[in-house]
Design a protein around this motif. Structure first.
Motif: not given
Length: 556
Positions: A142-146
């Motif tokens: 999720k961190k990478e996506e954000e």
């Protein structure tokens, strides 16, 4: 009128030329945008294909392994069926009465072979469960996506490169910094385009200029400034003003004063650093135990005003006494109680314990047993009250040390709750920090507080026997001290103040001394004083003024 007409026609031609250039440049920029995003798309497609290839590779590997397992199980079934049919056929032959003696002997000789075959088939550990699961998962944190989404939204800037002066503003990185003559201070200009967007590129330094207006004492005009392009749409201004006084700093863009200016500042002069090692004893001592004017019962807070007058919290007499710089009594105000004042001598206290004076000359007192901060004018008339009993925001449980910064914000040691509360000049809560404990940023009965020239907050953490330093927002910077009587150690430190060079002076109460440290907490020297409670420095004379348990005030 002909020259005027000619000039207007030239203006029209220039506008036409700029429009044509604008169209050409817009087309060029459009091409640059397409090329830029094509590169990004190519990279994304490469990554997509890489993942699809990996998926295909894993699928093929799993499929091959499962097919081999399937074939092995099929072979096992065929072996079992074939062996059973063979044995059944042999048994049918043995039951045939027409078998001759040789056939029976042949059957007997095959018995061991059949037994071995049946044992193998019976004991073989066939892998019934598939050797692989049917899942091939795709993961992305999720961190990478954000991060990707955030970066995409921030990719590229369309900027006209035209600054709008009325949308720009300044940011003083340290509003609480005290400014001295010929010492550098700085602030930032944050630029905005005419479309109202914060600019992300530089290149406009030449469009800015500085104008200085002031009431300096010598007006020698030897002021210096420099604007640095930070290449991100922001510009750093560094200045040195050559004389003390009050100034208005104007920043102009294209000859237009930008928003949030002028910047109002005051420049101070530094006196020559005092040599504390030359102090042998007090220059002057005044006061004695009692209730009369000029006498004290437990003086526990002290400060000076711009005229050098000395203000003392006469705690157990529940009053504030005022003296001139020679210790001569001037006036007093306050009486025991918990009401609000209605004028001179009508204000009431429950053991006043800390005192400071803001830039307007207003007197701010921490009213210990009434759990509040009181503000008075220079004659002792009540202006306002902050707080009530409790541990909620804006409440107090034994407020002690109090001080103000250059913007008249009020800092209070809320000693039992073990925190520092910060209020605006009119008493509204701005922030707070601290909790009970022995770690960095934690306290055990904080009693003394002061602000240095950089706006850093210095707190005497009394029962932890140390000094802690924080930035103007309450973020921990450093700590020094421990329990003991050696140099740099403390026995319940209480009052604290700084001199013009940000050296830190601490009332080392139980060790009967004032210890002096440099701004980073390195020990310099000490002055012997009997049970000091609180301390102040007159900025004009650099006199050190101390009150203590002996019911006296001493000037060093």
């Amino acid at each position: 009128m002909k020259p005027k007409e000619k000039g207007l026609k030239e203006g029209i031609n220039k506008c036409k030329e700029v429009i044509k250039e604008l169209e050409i440049n817009s087309t060029i920029t459009q091409t640059q945008i397409h090329e830029f995003f094509n590169k990004i798309r190519n990279k994304l497609e490469e990554k997509e294909q890489e993942l699809l290839n990996k998926l295909d590779e894993i699928e093929k590997y799993k499929k091959k392994e499962l097919e081999l397992q399937r074939d092995e199980l099929k072979f096992g079934i065929e072996s079992i069926i074939g062996s059973c049919q063979m044995i059944q056929h042999s048994l049918s032959l043995s039951n045939n009465t027409h078998n001759n003696k040789n056939d029976n002997l042949k059957l007997l000789s095959m018995k061991n072979l059949y037994q071995s075959r049946l044992d193998y088939l019976s004991n073989n550990n066939w892998k019934i469960e598939p050797c692989h699961n049917p899942f091939i998962d795709f993961f992305s944190s999720k961190k990478e996506e954000e991060s990707i989404y955030s970066n995409i939204s921030n990719i590229g800037i369309i900027d006209s490169n035209d600054i709008s002066p009325d949308k720009c503003f300044s940011r003083n990185q340290n509003q609480n910094q005290k400014i001295y003559r010929n010492e550098e201070f700085k602030f930032e200009i944050i630029s905005y385009s005419k479309e109202g967007n914060e600019m992300k590129i530089g290149g406009n330094t030449s469009k800015f200029e500085i104008e200085i207006e002031g009431t300096s004492k010598s007006n020698n005009g030897n002021n210096k400034w420099k604007i640095k392009d930070l290449n991100n749409g922001r510009y750093e201004v560094k200045m040195k003003l050559s004389d003390e006084g009050k100034y208005l700093i104007f920043v102009l863009c294209n000859k237009i004063n930008i928003n949030s200016f002028p910047l109002e500042i005051e420049v101070f002069s530094k006196l020559k650093q005092r040599n504390y090692n030359q102090i042998i004893g007090p220059k002057l001592t005044f006061g004695s135990k009692g209730e009369k004017n000029g006498q004290f019962k437990y003086p526990n807070g002290i400060t000076t005003d711009s005229n050098g007058n000395i203000y003392v919290c006469d705690a157990h007499n529940h009053r504030i006494q005022i003296f001139d710089s020679k210790g001569k009594f001037i006036s007093t105000f306050g009486l025991e109680g918990n009401g609000n004042g209605n004028g001179l001598f009508k204000s009431s206290f429950g053991c006043p314990s800390g005192i400071t004076i803001n830039s307007k000359g207003n007197i701010i007192v921490s009213d210990l047993h009434n759990y509040r901060i009181q503000m008075f004018d220079c004659e002792g008339n009540d202006i306002s009250t902050i707080g009530s009993f409790g541990n909620g925001n804006g409440q107090f449980y034994y407020p002690e040390g109090v001080c103000v910064d250059l913007n008249d914000n009020i800092y209070v040691c809320d000693s039992i709750v073990n925190r520092i509360q910060i209020f605006g000049s009119k008493g509204h809560l701005l922030s707070k920090f601290g909790s009970n404990g022995i770690g960095n940023g934690e306290f055990d009965s904080p009693k003394g507080i002061t602000i240095n020239s950089m706006g850093n907050i210095i707190v005497s953490d009394t029962h932890n026997h140390r000094i802690q330093i924080f930035d103007s927002k309450g973020n921990f910077i450093l700590t020094f001290g421990s329990k003991g009587n050696r140099n740099g150690q403390f026995g319940f430190p209480e009052g604290v103040c700084v001199d013009l060079n940000d050296n830190i002076l601490v009332c080392d109460h139980e060790n009967n001394r004032i210890q002096i440290f440099n701004p980073n907490g390195k020990y310099i020297t000490q002055i012997k004083v009997n049970l000091p409670r609180n301390i102040a420095i007159d900025p004009e004379t650099q006199n050190i003024i101390i009150c203590g348990k002996d019911d006296k005030v001493s000037i060093y």
